[in-house]
Design an enzyme around this catalytic site. Structure first.
Site, PDB file in Angstrom:
ATOM      1  N   CYS A 194      45.121  31.794  41.038  1.00  0.00           N
ATOM      2  CA  CYS A 194      45.779  31.530  42.322  1.00  0.00           C
ATOM      3  C   CYS A 194      44.935  32.065  43.477  1.00  0.00           C
ATOM      4  O   CYS A 194      44.974  33.254  43.774  1.00  0.00           O
ATOM      5  CB  CYS A 194      47.166  32.165  42.321  1.00  0.00           C
ATOM      6  SG  CYS A 194      48.035  31.934  43.872  1.00  0.00           S
ATOM      7  N   CYS A 206      46.861  33.605  46.309  1.00  0.00           N
ATOM      8  CA  CYS A 206      47.389  34.951  46.057  1.00  0.00           C
ATOM      9  C   CYS A 206      46.274  35.984  46.143  1.00  0.00           C
ATOM     10  O   CYS A 206      46.464  37.074  46.676  1.00  0.00           O
ATOM     11  CB  CYS A 206      47.975  35.094  44.657  1.00  0.00           C
ATOM     12  SG  CYS A 206      48.850  33.692  44.052  1.00  0.00           S
ATOM     13  N   ASP A 207      45.127  35.679  45.537  1.00  0.00           N
ATOM     14  CA  ASP A 207      44.126  36.720  45.288  1.00  0.00           C
ATOM     15  C   ASP A 207      42.823  36.547  46.056  1.00  0.00           C
ATOM     16  O   ASP A 207      41.965  37.426  46.007  1.00  0.00           O
ATOM     17  CB  ASP A 207      43.798  36.752  43.775  1.00  0.00           C
ATOM     18  CG  ASP A 207      45.027  37.062  42.949  1.00  0.00           C
ATOM     19  OD1 ASP A 207      45.904  37.782  43.457  1.00  0.00           O
ATOM     20  OD2 ASP A 207      45.122  36.578  41.808  1.00  0.00           O
TER      21      ASP A 207
END
Ligand code: NDP
Length: 317
Positions: free
Chosen positions: A136, A139-140
């Site tokens: 992701c 997300c990261d």
């Protein structure tokens, strides 16, 4: 062991399940939501959400899901901290059993179990997950600010993730196993025009390389020449598609070639009257929070109609 009964049993607590719950509760069906292993669903592992209508400023995925859950509870939904491990769909009322041993009986069943990112299944992937390997970028990606990153895959998700990562990195490489992408042309055009993205064609990932300090590279084989190489990187994003969570329904409900539950086109109705599917578990095309919420609403409206017709036929209404 406790038995919980409801007019509407909902499995899954992402935007689809919670929207079904909000509509179902307001229709007096006293829904039960069994939350599953990832309460709140995929949005709880994202950060910025800019495309959910109603918010002019950027909002956070986990916050949005907390609000949705609070709204569902506020109108009368019962949330269960449990994961369904077994279902009996032989007829209404439908029966499900949770990890806790509790039993859930629903006059109607709404399946909103969602989908999860697929992994390559090669050595190092699991070991280095969270230490350089991720599924992701939104997300990261932030953690790899200023570092060299790679994205694996050739579909819309992979190309979008590569483009997104240029917000954080000036050195992004897309690694694809073939010599052409399946992503939409407009995304491909943006990718090829971007000065900070290069593409490695015809490369299969053999393993993720690294140690205690994290990922250091990705070992590759050229699918045409067989040549081996290692692409140095500190962040690798696997973007090879999603797998719908349909394990529970194997042999009970039909799935398509991608494993998604089949519904009557344009509706959330499965082949079993009283069983509805909504959100990413039945939608491989759009996969958005807002479309999941929309189909969740449709499932609740159809569940209500199903019960009204059944009650009418039985002379109750
Ligand atoms: P896709 O299934 O479209 O693409 C998966 C990609 O990963 C393919 O290029 C595939 O390669 C590659 N792949 C699959 N398995 C492996 C493997 N084991 N090793 C190496 N590569 C692999 O998935 P997406 O997540 O990209 O998209 C899913 C759906 O969601 C699509 O319908 C897409 O259009 C949609 N979507 C739409 C968006 C938008 O409209 N903005 C954004 C994101 C997704 P190969 O090509 O060789 O098969």
């Amino acid at each position: 062991m406790t038995t919980h009964t409801t007019r509407m049993l909902i499995i899954g607590s992402g935007p689809a399940g919670l929207s079904a719950a909000i509509y179902g509760a307001r229709a007096g069906m006293q829904p039960i939501v069994v939350q599953g292993l990832q309460p709140g669903g995929q949005l709880t592992i994202t950060t910025d959400v800019e495309n959910y209508p109603g918010f002019r400023d950027v909002i956070q995925g986990p916050w949005l899901m907390e609000e949705m859950q609070a709204q569902a509870e506020h109108v009368g939904t019962r949330m269960m901290w449990d994961t369904i491990t077994e279902v009996d769909l032989s007829g209404s009322p439908f029966r499900a059993v949770g990890d806790s041993g509790d039993e859930y009986i629903g006059d109607t069943l709404v399946i909103a179990t969602g989908a999860q990112a697929k992994w390559l299944g090669v050595p190092g992937e699991q070991e280095l997950s969270g230490k350089g390997v991720s599924a992701c970028a939104t997300c990261d990606g932030f953690f790899y600010r200023g570092k060299k990153v790679v994205v694996i895959g050739g579909g819309n998700t992979a190309v979008e993730e590569a483009l997104y990562l240029t917000n954080h990195s000036q050195d992004v490489t897309l690694i694809h196993r073939r010599d052409s992408l399946r992503a939409e042309k407009i995304l491909q055009d943006r990718l090829h025009a971007h000065p900070h993205i290069k593409v490695l064609w015809n490369k299969a990932v053999d393993s993720f390389v690294g140690g205690d300090t994290g990922l250091t590279g990705v070992a590759l084989t050229d699918t045409v020449t067989g040549e081996k190489s290692v692409e140095p990187t500190q962040g690798a994003f696997v973007a090879i598609g999603h797998a719908p969570a349909t394990e529970l329904f194997k042999g009970k409900l039909a799935v398509d070639g991608g494993g998604y539950l089949i519904v009557e086109p344009g509706t959330p109705k499965t082949a079993i009257p009283g069983v509805f599917a909504c959100g990413d578990v039945m939608d491989h095309t759009y996969r958005q929070a807002v479309t999941a919420a929309g189909t969740g609403c449709m499932a609740a409206l159809d569940a209500e109609r199903f019960l009204a017709e059944r009650d009418f036929a039985a002379g109750k209404a």
